[in-house]
Design a protein around this motif. Structure first.
Motif, PDB file in Angstrom:
ATOM      1  N   LEU A  66       0.767  -1.092  -0.079  1.00  0.00           N
ATOM      2  CA  LEU A  66      -0.155   0.022  -0.029  1.00  0.00           C
ATOM      3  C   LEU A  66       0.828   1.330   0.153  1.00  0.00           C
ATOM      4  N   VAL A  67       0.331   2.283  -0.589  1.00  0.00           N
ATOM      5  CA  VAL A  67      -0.709   2.338  -1.492  1.00  0.00           C
ATOM      6  C   VAL A  67      -0.203   2.371  -2.998  1.00  0.00           C
ATOM      7  N   CYS A  76      -2.602   7.307   1.293  1.00  0.00           N
ATOM      8  CA  CYS A  76      -4.023   7.324   1.021  1.00  0.00           C
ATOM      9  C   CYS A  76      -4.494   8.787   1.115  1.00  0.00           C
ATOM     10  N   CYS A 129      -8.364   0.815   1.411  1.00  0.00           N
ATOM     11  CA  CYS A 129      -6.920   0.205   1.467  1.00  0.00           C
ATOM     12  C   CYS A 129      -7.372  -1.435   1.780  1.00  0.00           C
ATOM     13  N   ASP A 159      -8.092  -3.165  -1.389  1.00  0.00           N
ATOM     14  CA  ASP A 159      -6.906  -3.426  -2.059  1.00  0.00           C
ATOM     15  C   ASP A 159      -6.116  -4.648  -1.505  1.00  0.00           C
TER      16      ASP A 159
END
Length: 262
Positions: free
Chosen positions: A200-201, A220, A252, A255
């Motif tokens: 991430l991200v 983010c 997130c 994801d």
């Protein structure tokens, strides 16, 4: 920050080439059943092991090695919170273990991020083996060389299974008026940096929606999300972190779930 990731990917490739030419891992007794440790598996680019950390496809357990300089051992509360965070987001049916080891000061502070790879090469003791993935966390006795009064780094993830926490910076910040407790700050930074190891991200884990911060790559835009840039750079942590560390936002999480996590 994208340039930073690309730089470290290049660095790790150079380390890999050197290691392969000098270690001689393949010269052992062919009848020996002892598993061969390939250190290059832990010397890849940031985000390259996101799926391995999140899922149980290749690794069913996780071993976290925490190294710290005297005076900078993480708080028990932070490590308990950190382990709970990992168990909530990963599939590791054989468990997640954490070990601790005190190491001597490197004497390098303030640190350039490149120096942590050298420290790791000297100090790291655990590596991926069999169906267990290893993660290295170093609590440093110093700060980042690029810190200013307005912007300072609390932690950095720099290889696929490696990250540093700036213990001196956290101690100094926790002593400020109105600052969160040390354990809450440590929890937030540990979870945030591991989020980068999770890819991430958009650093190894594919975006399922548009939520990457254009001004801070790898972070983010979602309000109050764990992966906002303020948690890494400290400038806005008092506003974002109160009595508990912030949680990962739903964008997130989506994801991670798409890349094998919970």
């Amino acid at each position: 920050m994208k340039k930073f990731y690309k730089y470290f990917y290049t660095l790790c490739l150079l380390v890999t080439i050197t290691s392969c030419s000098s270690d001689g891992n393949g010269g052992g007794d062919p009848t020996d059943d002892t598993p061969v440790i390939d250190r290059t598996l832990n010397q890849q680019g940031l985000g390259d092991s996101a799926n391995d950390l999140l899922s149980d496809d290749n690794y069913t357990s996780m071993n976290i090695e925490v190294l710290f300089v005297n005076g900078f051992q993480p708080t028990q509360a932070a490590m308990e919170n950190f382990q709970a965070f990992l168990e909530e987001r990963t599939y590791k049916p054989d468990g997640i273990s954490i070990s601790y080891r005190e190491v001597a000061s490197s004497g390098m502070s303030p640190f350039a991020i490149e120096e942590f790879a050298d420290i790791e090469d000297e100090e790291r003791g655990t590596f991926n083996i069999g169906d267990e993935i290893s993660v290295y966390i170093y609590f440093a006795d110093g700060s980042n060389e690029n810190d200013t009064d307005q912007r300072f780094v609390l932690g950095s993830a720099y290889r696929n299974t490696s990250m540093v926490i700036y213990g001196e910076t956290i101690n100094r910040f926790a002593a400020r008026a109105n600052a969160p407790s040390k354990s809450v700050i440590e929890t937030a930074v540990l979870n945030h940096e591991f989020g980068h190891l999770f890819g991430l991200v958009n650093v190894g884990t594919e975006l399922q929606s548009d939520h990457e911060d254009d001004d801070n790559d790898g972070h983010c835009t979602e309000e109050n999300c764990l992966m906002r840039a303020s948690l890494e750079f400290g400038s806005g942590i008092i506003n974002q972190v109160r009595g508990t560390a912030p949680e990962m936002g739903p964008l997130c999480i989506a994801d991670l779930q798409a890349n094998g996590g919970k």
